[in-house]
Design a protein around this motif. Structure first.
Motif, PDB file in Angstrom:
ATOM      1  N   THR D  64      12.559 -11.221  93.156  1.00  0.00           N
ATOM      2  CA  THR D  64      13.175 -11.382  94.476  1.00  0.00           C
ATOM      3  C   THR D  64      14.658 -11.017  94.429  1.00  0.00           C
ATOM      4  O   THR D  64      15.182 -10.369  95.341  1.00  0.00           O
ATOM      5  N   PHE D  68      15.914  -8.057  96.750  1.00  0.00           N
ATOM      6  CA  PHE D  68      16.899  -8.364  97.802  1.00  0.00           C
ATOM      7  C   PHE D  68      18.168  -7.525  97.632  1.00  0.00           C
ATOM      8  O   PHE D  68      18.810  -7.157  98.616  1.00  0.00           O
ATOM      9  N   HIS D  72      18.834  -5.725 101.005  1.00  0.00           N
ATOM     10  CA  HIS D  72      19.930  -6.264 101.806  1.00  0.00           C
ATOM     11  C   HIS D  72      21.294  -5.832 101.306  1.00  0.00           C
ATOM     12  O   HIS D  72      22.308  -6.115 101.948  1.00  0.00           O
ATOM     13  N   LYS D  83      21.505 -15.468 101.363  1.00  0.00           N
ATOM     14  CA  LYS D  83      20.237 -14.819 101.722  1.00  0.00           C
ATOM     15  C   LYS D  83      19.111 -15.282 100.798  1.00  0.00           C
ATOM     16  O   LYS D  83      17.987 -15.555 101.238  1.00  0.00           O
ATOM     17  N   ARG D  86      18.201 -19.122 101.495  1.00  0.00           N
ATOM     18  CA  ARG D  86      17.427 -19.290 102.731  1.00  0.00           C
ATOM     19  C   ARG D  86      15.982 -18.808 102.533  1.00  0.00           C
ATOM     20  O   ARG D  86      15.032 -19.447 102.978  1.00  0.00           O
ATOM     21  N   HIS D  87      15.849 -17.673 101.855  1.00  0.00           N
ATOM     22  CA  HIS D  87      14.503 -17.137 101.643  1.00  0.00           C
ATOM     23  C   HIS D  87      13.619 -18.110 100.866  1.00  0.00           C
ATOM     24  O   HIS D  87      12.481 -18.386 101.260  1.00  0.00           O
ATOM     25  N   ASP D  90      12.987 -21.312 103.118  1.00  0.00           N
ATOM     26  CA  ASP D  90      12.335 -21.097 104.417  1.00  0.00           C
ATOM     27  C   ASP D  90      10.967 -20.435 104.283  1.00  0.00           C
ATOM     28  O   ASP D  90      10.091 -20.645 105.128  1.00  0.00           O
ATOM     29  N   ASP D  91      10.767 -19.644 103.226  1.00  0.00           N
ATOM     30  CA  ASP D  91       9.535 -18.859 103.127  1.00  0.00           C
ATOM     31  C   ASP D  91       8.530 -19.392 102.109  1.00  0.00           C
ATOM     32  O   ASP D  91       7.490 -18.772 101.887  1.00  0.00           O
TER      33      ASP D  91
END
Lengths: 311, 311, 311, 311
Positions: D64, D68, D72, D83, D86-87, D90-91
């Motif tokens: 990841t 990323f 990004h 980033k 949060r990933h 949240d995911d």
């Protein structure tokens, strides 16, 4: 400047390398420590104006470490740290809290040749040592004028199982490419701290050396004897074994990097490289998995800081 | 550009971390090496024009290390290095010389709990290891298509005598302030390389592991048993003992820092701190005395480079 | 014991950390060195019997370093080393050869706030420094009573080109799996020593600081400006540029690890990762390619030891 | 086994060495990070039974990070960490908390020779870099599904004042031997973390690079411009300056070793060595004073862990 507040602060002399020899006739003993002192107290003025009126110089804390080693000897790292912590707080008015951190290096005796004394008057060589070089023993003693908190620990003990480790059934997302593995090497370098439930007020302190030896033994055995489906499971089992066998310990924290050993892909050369046949592995440096957890006796308070085992 | 000459040059993959497991039923064995390859040969073009026609990629040398570990096993660091060196020179036309350097890390078995097999089907834990953490074993094999030169060695073995060391009667000049000392700690971290007289042509190679164990034992014993008037004397005695006991060794070089342990001056506090009573010492980091020397069997050629033992 | 011969030997105090401040009014200057002394001479006796009659203590060599820093100042590392080497050999009968090795750490001035002098009487802060933290400058001075050899160098300077590097057309054998690459990152950490042709007898010594700055600049520019087909080509070009631009240098040796930056394989996630678009790389630790070579002015003798640049 | 409780725990892949190149025509940019991921959540089962059903593999967290970086880009260490955090939370259902720690290494462009493009089509070398080698920039992002905490910092920035430092008027006890000093060197290696008051919910995040540059500049200037009576006073002034000039920062903690520079005692050789004349100093390694403190904006909560700046 009153808009800004002085928060937690501490100072002292770090990494005093003190070596104490004890002579018992021709047989010598050695204690080899690295002692760091951190003191807190009425320190508002030195930060705001530079007035050192409340500051016992770090040079003095260094002198104290060496003088105490001679005056009181070093029975164990924990015992030595307790004596130092009590002294700084009890004997220095502006000092309200002392934290003593100690690293200890182990030595073992050099075996000498049979009948090999080359110099007059010695029957055996009881003053020659080789540094063991395995884990570094740790101790941290904190004293605030009332109770004492003693943490013990070690770092840099590297262990490895060549089998009885699997890793599968894990969560997958779009970035998951890892293959399941049913026979992998499990290796780690153990860093650990544990907390004794002795409060320094009750008179019966633990036997620190025996306690250390017990924790180390049980942690190692649990590592060796656990059939592992994850390093977390192994880590937890190590903690459970320690708490089960050592009543004086209430809490233990481990920080264990997963030292990856990847099987070399030798298929381009027509060579099989399966674990069951005795494989060749590439020992990787970075990145590494890092597994950290605290295990507590039921009802015990969690007091070992998460960041104490920073790699 | 013809005004400039290409001198000695070498290239290869350094620090290949290869771990080989051998399974003998439930009993596993482990070899843990760090292998560095350096090749020389017809390399004028790659330096002058960047043509890689004669360059076996360092990636290939890495692959070879791992493939050979599986195909040939690792009997000893020396044996493994010899196989690699012969391969690179004999099987690769532009390569005329190979130097293989190996570090080896030792492991010992973890002792398990009595009758303590916690998982089904195992009577004992014969696959669990803890890294020994003492000296790192070294080997260097050089092959030029004809003879082979094998150097063995170790580094990072720290030893200490608490007595039987004096230092006096030294040369004095205007910058000399050192006091004579009749009872000091003598401590050092031994780095050493020794050269075997086997040339790779004669079929009877030494038993490398037995040879290593013998050199290590005799060096340690000599350190312990020498009543020392200087670290040079101790170093020389270590070399003499090794050469006396190991016929296969013709030359040995030591690099030994004098790890100073200074007695703390506790007189300002009214505390005596004499060696005879068991003293407290300050273990200093830098600067340190550094003593280096080669000892040779009479008639042997001095071939170990002075700079091989750089600290 | 006459069967064993004492070969090359040297001793002295290593890693003397000497810092010299020079005050030019309110503007201060700083020299920050790590000085190691190695002496050789009539040392047979100290090795065989422990007699120190010919041994100037390493403690004295330490004192000399600090006293010379005050008495003579430190104009440059090379100049300081020459003074020390001449002293030990010329002024100490049993000493016949001295080798002084020096590491130098660079500092730059801290920029202060505009008009920001907070204390009375200072117009600017000309006594505040921040350590530069880039390469460590090196010097080695060897003196045998006749000529002087001066090597200069540096280590730990890490450089990286994000393009203009290819690697293809290489030799392949059965263990070769590497793919050709037409746009790769080229990164290395430069270690280098170069030899000045000044012999210490001729009176016109080089301007050491100017020479150092020139070598560093030309080596860096050659690294940046060479379109590279192999690290060997880049290394050789660096040597050629240095020799072309600095007449006082006859020989230079580089040891340059190929610090591999591998493009991440993001194809499992449907992401392209091409160099031309600005790629993501994984910076690997070990193993690494290691490229080493000496470049000489035509007719010059190769004198820098192969093992001086050990990693 | 229910007698034992699982306390704080976290896991993830540590030290992912990710390098991102951005190409803006011929001008390239580089970001060089070391990213460590630590995740917490529903992890009771993996510790107790070894079930990995809730465990996103550390290998996936590594993937990841690299994906990323490409998807990004890396605007700043802080932005990249936000980033990622949060990933992960949240995911990934079982993950409730993510802590991303990042080290960043700085590079500067290599200056090339005038008109010196040696290869076709390039006017300047805008793809060549040299590692700056000074402080390592730090960031830590913690996200629990609600707010975000961002700490920034740096380590390994060594600074030194050659004057304007005194130390006297300190507390004395029976172990105090230190002499007062009215003109000493003050040197330290700064480790620091500061906390931003942005909570991740408000949309206006700080400009992380500008904030970093500002904190660094003000801390350095305060070090240089403070006439110091104790390192504590200098440290506090550094914190005050930072908080005064950077509204987005509420809390800052410093860990600053007192890197002792002792004036050499050259009196045995009849040489004066006074600070006012430009003295020679011995730079000591261990022990060292260690001064640590947090400075807070009035009313701010103290949240930076004491143990985050472990040496």
């Amino acid at each position: 400047m009153t808009r800004f507040v002085l928060g937690q602060n501490q100072y002292g002399k770090a990494e005093n390398r003190v070596v104490k020899v004890t002579r018992d006739g021709d047989t010598h003993h050695i204690k080899d420590l690295n002692v760091s002192v951190a003191l807190s107290g009425d320190m508002e003025e030195v930060h705001r104006s530079g007035s050192n009126a409340n500051v016992l110089p770090t040079d003095t804390t260094k002198n104290t470490v060496f003088a105490f080693a001679k005056e009181h000897g070093i029975d164990s790292a924990e015992d030595f740290g307790i004596k130092l912590a009590r002294h700084f707080v009890d004997d220095t008015a502006p000092i309200h809290r002392a934290r003593i951190r100690i690293e200890e290096y182990s030595w073992e005796r050099i075996e000498t040749s049979k009948g090999g004394a080359r110099f007059v008057g010695a029957d055996e060589i009881a003053h020659s040592f080789v540094r063991k070089g395995q884990e570094t023993r740790l101790a941290q003693i904190t004293y605030d004028g009332h109770g004492i908190q003693v943490l013990s620990g070690f770092k840099d003990l590297t262990v490895l199982n060549t089998t009885n480790s699997e890793f599968w059934g894990f969560l997958k997302d779009k970035y998951t490419t890892l293959q399941e593995d049913y026979d992998r090497i499990l290796a780690t370098t153990v860093s650990t701290w544990w907390r004794h439930n002795w409060d320094g007020i009750d008179s019966h302190a633990p036997d620190w050396d025996r306690s250390y030896a017990g924790v180390r033994k049980h942690a190692l055995q649990a590592f060796a004897e656990t059939y592992s489906y994850s390093l977390q499971q192994t880590l937890f089992e190590m903690g459970v074994r320690v708490l089960n066998s050592r009543d004086e310990v209430d809490e233990i924290r481990f920080s264990m990097p997963n030292k990856h050993h990847f099987r070399s892909d030798l298929s381009p050369f027509g060579i099989e490289n399966e674990a069951k046949d005795g494989a060749v592995y590439y020992a990787a440096d970075r990145p590494y998995g890092l597994i950290e957890a605290t295990i507590l006796r039921d009802g015990a308070e969690q007091l070992i800081p998460v960041d104490m085992t920073n790699l």
